[in-house]
Design a protein around this motif. Structure first.
Motif, PDB file in Angstrom:
ATOM      1  N   ALA A   4       5.856 -10.210 -10.660  1.00  0.00           N
ATOM      2  CA  ALA A   4       6.144  -8.895 -10.080  1.00  0.00           C
ATOM      3  C   ALA A   4       6.645  -9.090  -8.655  1.00  0.00           C
ATOM      4  O   ALA A   4       6.129  -9.927  -7.910  1.00  0.00           O
ATOM      5  N   GLN A   5       7.666  -8.321  -8.291  1.00  0.00           N
ATOM      6  CA  GLN A   5       8.147  -8.347  -6.917  1.00  0.00           C
ATOM      7  C   GLN A   5       7.100  -7.711  -6.006  1.00  0.00           C
ATOM      8  O   GLN A   5       6.469  -6.718  -6.375  1.00  0.00           O
ATOM      9  N   LYS A   6       6.889  -8.293  -4.846  1.00  0.00           N
ATOM     10  CA  LYS A   6       5.911  -7.749  -3.913  1.00  0.00           C
ATOM     11  C   LYS A   6       6.354  -6.359  -3.464  1.00  0.00           C
ATOM     12  O   LYS A   6       7.516  -6.127  -3.141  1.00  0.00           O
ATOM     13  N   THR A   7       5.405  -5.420  -3.426  1.00  0.00           N
ATOM     14  CA  THR A   7       5.677  -4.052  -2.969  1.00  0.00           C
ATOM     15  C   THR A   7       4.585  -3.633  -1.994  1.00  0.00           C
ATOM     16  O   THR A   7       3.436  -3.483  -2.372  1.00  0.00           O
ATOM     17  N   GLY A   8       4.945  -3.459  -0.737  1.00  0.00           N
ATOM     18  CA  GLY A   8       3.980  -2.992   0.240  1.00  0.00           C
ATOM     19  C   GLY A   8       2.800  -3.924   0.401  1.00  0.00           C
ATOM     20  O   GLY A   8       2.887  -5.134   0.175  1.00  0.00           O
ATOM     21  N   PHE A   9       1.678  -3.361   0.820  1.00  0.00           N
ATOM     22  CA  PHE A   9       0.479  -4.167   1.029  1.00  0.00           C
ATOM     23  C   PHE A   9      -0.083  -4.653  -0.295  1.00  0.00           C
ATOM     24  O   PHE A   9      -0.538  -5.790  -0.414  1.00  0.00           O
ATOM     25  N   GLU A  10      -0.062  -3.802  -1.296  1.00  0.00           N
ATOM     26  CA  GLU A  10      -0.682  -4.105  -2.583  1.00  0.00           C
ATOM     27  C   GLU A  10       0.341  -3.960  -3.701  1.00  0.00           C
ATOM     28  O   GLU A  10       1.076  -2.978  -3.766  1.00  0.00           O
TER      29      GLU A  10
END
Length: 542
Positions: free
Chosen positions: A470-476
Motif C-alpha cells: 500500500a502506498q503511504k497515506t498521511g500519518f496512518e
C-alpha cells in the motif's frame, strides 16, 4: 470494596467529561487506530498556488495555556500538547507529546550540526518539571543533551533557544528579579528610590560543558525610562517585578555580535559580542536609524539575514500591538528591512513587507522566517495561524488549527529527515461472517519517519508470505486483503526500494461474529451431551 472502586471510576470519568464538554467534540483532533493516545490538533489548509509553495515540514508546539496545570482546560486527553511536526498538507508526521508528558513546549525547531539533522526545544516549567529545560534531539528523536538553567535562576525562559557555531553552542534568554535604583522614574510619578524590576538578558553556552561564553543583562545597558508599558510590580516580591523590557529573541551574526528584540521598549538592539555595549538601536525612543516610511511596535523575532560593509539586512515580525498598549498599525506585518549604516544619519528602509492576510493584529507570540527561495513564512499566533507568501507578496498558502483549542508560540518550515528509534506500529482486524469469507484490514504508522514511501504486508509463516503493498497515506496507512491472515507484520519501504524498518508481528483481531458463532455451537454441543448422558450421570449419583 467493589462499590468504592466503581464510584471512584465514575468520578474520574466525570472529571474527564467536564474537560470534553468545554469544547463539545473532538473532531478538531487526529484519531489513529495504531496510536490512539496521540490526539494532535488538526490543521485546516488552503493552498492557493501549489507550484509556488516551498517544500518542507512545519514545526509547531501546541499548548492551551502557558500557565500549565496538571489537567489544563481545553484538553481532551493526554498527548496533545508538546513538539509536533506536520507536512505541508497538514498531516501529522511526528508527535512528541507523550514522550514529554504533555508538557508545554516552545521554540521547537530543527537545525543542522556536523552534517546531520537535529531538533531543539524549550520544555517550559510546570508542576512535574518546575524549572523547565532546553533539549536537543537527534534525528531519531532521542534526547542527546539537556540545557539546564543554574540553580540560582528561577526557570528556563520560554522565548528563545537557538543553536550557533554548527550546534556547538546555544543561546537562550534568562531572567531574574533585581532590587534597583528607580529614581530615574520620578518624572513618571514614581517617588520611591528603589524597587523590584524583572531583569532579562541572554546567555550563550557550550552544549557539551554548559560553560557560559557570553552573558548580557538589560538593566546594565538600558534605562528604565525607555519602556513603553505601564509601571507596575515595583513592590515585588520576587519573582515578580516590573517587566520593563520583555526580550523575546536573540540572534548572532558572523562577526560574533548579537541582535535582540525587546517588546516593551519597541526596539531592536545590536549588541557587541566583545564587551556587550549597544552598537545601535532600531525603533523605540532612542533609535539610531531614521525609519523610512514605516514604523513598528511590540515586535518579535529579529534575525540577521545578510550584511556587507554598508548595509545590514534583517527580518522581524511587527505585532503592532500587545492587546493593551499602543497600537501602531491596524494589521500585523512581517518585514525585511535594510539598515544603511554608512550614511549619516543611518536609515532603515523596507525591502519587502507581508501583511497578515486576514487583516488582524497578532497581540502575542509569532515569528517570521525568510525561506531559502525568498518566500515568507509567518506564524501569526492565535490557533497556529500560519501563512506563506511569495517574495512578490502573493499569498500561496495559509493554514491554522481546526479549532481555537490550542496556540503555538512559534512555527517554522524546514526540510528534515527523521529516523525513529522505535519500530512501526501495526494493528490488524478480520471482518466477515466466517474465516473463509473474511477480509483482513491492517493499519500501520511510524511516528516521525519521513522517508517511508510505501508499506509491504506479510503473513507471519515459515515463508513470510507477502500479502500486498500500500502506498503511504498521511500519518496512518490502511490496507485490506481478501481472506483471513491470523498474524501479520509490515515493512516500511523507501522510494528507492530500501527496507527502512519492520513492525512486530501482530495477531489479527477476529470478527466478533465468529466468536459468537463458536460460542453458540459450543453451547449446543454441551447441551446435547448433557441431555443424552443424563441417565448415565444419574446412575452415578451425579
Amino acid at each position: 470494596m467493589l462499590f468504592t472502586i466503581f464510584f471512584a471510576l465514575v468520578a474520574i470519568s466525570a472529571v474527564d467529561a467536564e474537560f470534553d464538554l468545554g469544547i463539545g467534540d473532538d473532531s478538531d483532533l487526529f484519531n489513529f487506530v495504531t496510536r490512539p493516545e496521540l490526539r494532535a490538533p488538526r490543521f485546516n489548509v488552503t493552498v492557493y498556488d501549489a507550484n509556488r509553495v516551498t517544500p518542507g515540514y512545519w514545526f509547531v508546539a501546541p499548548y492551551a495555556s502557558i500557565v500549565q496545570q496538571t489537567q489544563p482546560k481545553r484538553y481532551y486527553q493526554a498527548c496533545q500538547t508538546g513538539p509536533a511536526i506536520y507536512d505541508g498538507a497538514g498531516n501529522l508526521v511526528w508527535s512528541g507529546a507523550c514522550e514529554f508528558r504533555n508538557q508545554n513546549t516552545c521554540d521547537f525547531r530543527p537545525f543542522r550540526s556536523n552534517g546531520s539533522d537535529h531538533l531543539s526545544a524549550i520544555l517550559y516549567g510546570w508542576e512535574l518539571d518546575r524549572k523547565g529545560r532546553g533539549i536537543i534531539m537527534d534525528s531519531s528523536y532521542e534526547v542527546s543533551h539537556s540545557i539546564n538553567v543554574p540553580r540560582a535562576e528561577r526557570s528556563m525562559n520560554m522565548h528563545e533557544m537557538q543553536m550557533a557555531n554548527d550546534g556547538k553552542t546555544a543561546m537562550y534568554i534568562i531572567h531574574k528579579s533585581d532590587w534597583v535604583d528607580i529614581s530615574e522614574l520620578s518624572p513618571f510619578g514614581i517617588q520611591e528610590e528603589a524597587g523590584w524590576v524583572f531583569n532579562i538578558g541572554f546567555r550563550e553556552v557550550e552544549i557539551d560543558t554548559g560553560k557560559a561564553l557570553f552573558e548580557w543583562w538589560a538593566l546594565d545597558h538600558v534605562p528604565l525610562s525607555t519602556s513603553s508599558v505601564e509601571i507596575d510590580g515595583l513592590d515585588g516580591p520576587p519573582p515578580a517585578g516590573w517587566n520593563f523590557f520583555h526580550m523575546n529573541s536573540v540572534d548572532k551574526n558572523a562577526d560574533g555580535d548579537y541582535m535582540i528584540s525587546a517588546r516593551y521598549t519597541d526596539c531592536i538592539y545590536k549588541i557587541s559580542g566583545t564587551d556587550g555595549h549597544i552598537i545601535w538601536r532600531l525603533g523605540g525612543d532612542e533609535s539610531s536609524f531614521a525609519l523610512d516610511a514605516f514604523n513598528f511596535s511590540k515586535q518579535h523575532d529579529a534575525r540577521f539575514i545578510e550584511q556587507n560593509a554598508t548595509t545590514t539586512v534583517i527580518s522581524f515580525l511587527d505585532n503592532a500591538s500587545d492587546g493593551v498598549n499602543n497600537v501602531t498599525s491596524d494589521v500585523s506585518t512581517s518585514y525585511l528591512v535594510a539598515l544603511e549604516t554608512s550614511v549619516t544619519p543611518m536609515v532603515a528602509r523596507v525591502i519587502r513587507r507581508w501583511s497578515r492576510p486576514d487583516g488582524h493584529l497578532s497581540h502575542a507570540r509569532g515569528n517570521f522566517q525568510l525561506l531559502p527561495n525568498g518566500n515568507a513564512f509567518t506564524a501569526w499566533s492565535g490557533n497556529a495561524y500560519i501563512t506563506e507568501h511569495a517574495f512578490d507578496g502573493d499569498l500561496v498558502m495559509e493554514a491554522g488549527f481546526a479549532s481555537e483549542r490550542f496556540v503555538t508560540y512559534r512555527s517554522y518550515k524546514h526540510n528534515f529527515t527523521g529516523h525513529p528509534s522505535e519500530p512501526p506500529t501495526l494493528k490488524a482486524y478480520a471482518y466477515g461472517t466466517s474465516p473463509a469469507t473474511s477480509t483482513t484490514v491492517c493499519y500501520v504508522s511510524w511516528n516521525g519517519a519521513t522517508e517511508v514511501d510505501s508499506w509491504d504486508f506479510y503473513r507471519n509463516n515459515s515463508a513470510s508470505e507477502p500479502i500486498g503493498r500500500a502506498q503511504k497515506t498521511g500519518f496512518e496507512t490502511m490496507f485490506q486483503a481478501t481472506g483471513y491472515y491470523p498474524d501479520v507484520y509490515a515493512q516500511a519501504i523507501s522510494a528507492s526500494g530500501q527496507v527502512l524498518g519492520r513492525s512486530s508481528v501482530q495477531l489479527t483481531v477476529k470478527s466478533q461474529d465468529w466468536q459468537s458463532q463458536h460460542t453458540y455451537k459450543s453451547q449446543n454441543v454441551l447441551s446435547g451431551l448433557l441431555t443424552s448422558e443424563w441417565p448415565l450421570l444419574k446412575s452415578y449419583g451425579l
